[in-house]
Design a protein around this motif. Sequence first.
Motif, short mmCIF file in Angstrom:
data_model
loop_
_atom_site.label_atom_id
_atom_site.label_comp_id
_atom_site.label_asym_id
_atom_site.label_seq_id
_atom_site.Cartn_x
_atom_site.Cartn_y
_atom_site.Cartn_z
N ASN A 100 0.84 -1.19 0.00
CA ASN A 100 0.00 0.00 0.00
C ASN A 100 0.87 1.24 0.00
N TYR A 102 -0.01 4.51 1.40
CA TYR A 102 -0.89 5.42 2.11
C TYR A 102 -0.32 6.84 2.10
N ARG A 121 1.99 -2.65 -5.47
CA ARG A 121 0.72 -3.36 -5.65
C ARG A 121 -0.32 -2.46 -6.31
N PRO A 122 -0.42 -1.17 -5.94
CA PRO A 122 -1.38 -0.32 -6.66
C PRO A 122 -1.10 -0.29 -8.17
#
Length: 157
Positions: A100, A102, A121-122
Amino acid sequence: RKFLNIPNDNKGILITAIESLAPCAKVLKVDDVIRKIDSVDVAGDGTIFFRRGERLSHVHLISSRSPHDKVDFEIIREGKTMTVPVELAYSENLALVPVNLYDQLPSYYVYAGLVFTVLSRPYLRAWGSSWSKKAPSLLVEIAFYQMRETEDEQIVV
């Protein structure tokens, strides 16, 4: 078992590799044999007693604890039994591919019309909900299985 000078009682699991950035790398070493975790016997197949007729993976003892908890490992190192304390830490930061991002915008670099970015992963989710089947297999393999060896290591695509 004879080579490592450990008892032939089917207890203990051999450490074959340790991630270099893992906090336990300061305490545990390759070829150590973990015999007990917090006084709970670890069988040769890596399981622990749970209830009558049931066994669980030894990972349960560790994953049920909080980061920064200290866990005592009874190990055999070079034929000598010893107990070593290991401080647990959250290991997502060891992943080579961040899960992630964030509060961060993705970083990128444009050179001669080519766009370079850090594999994350995004980024992989751009292939849709079944990205693990649609994205290039090498990138998926790196995302699932590779760990960083240095603090600043990244994959650029």
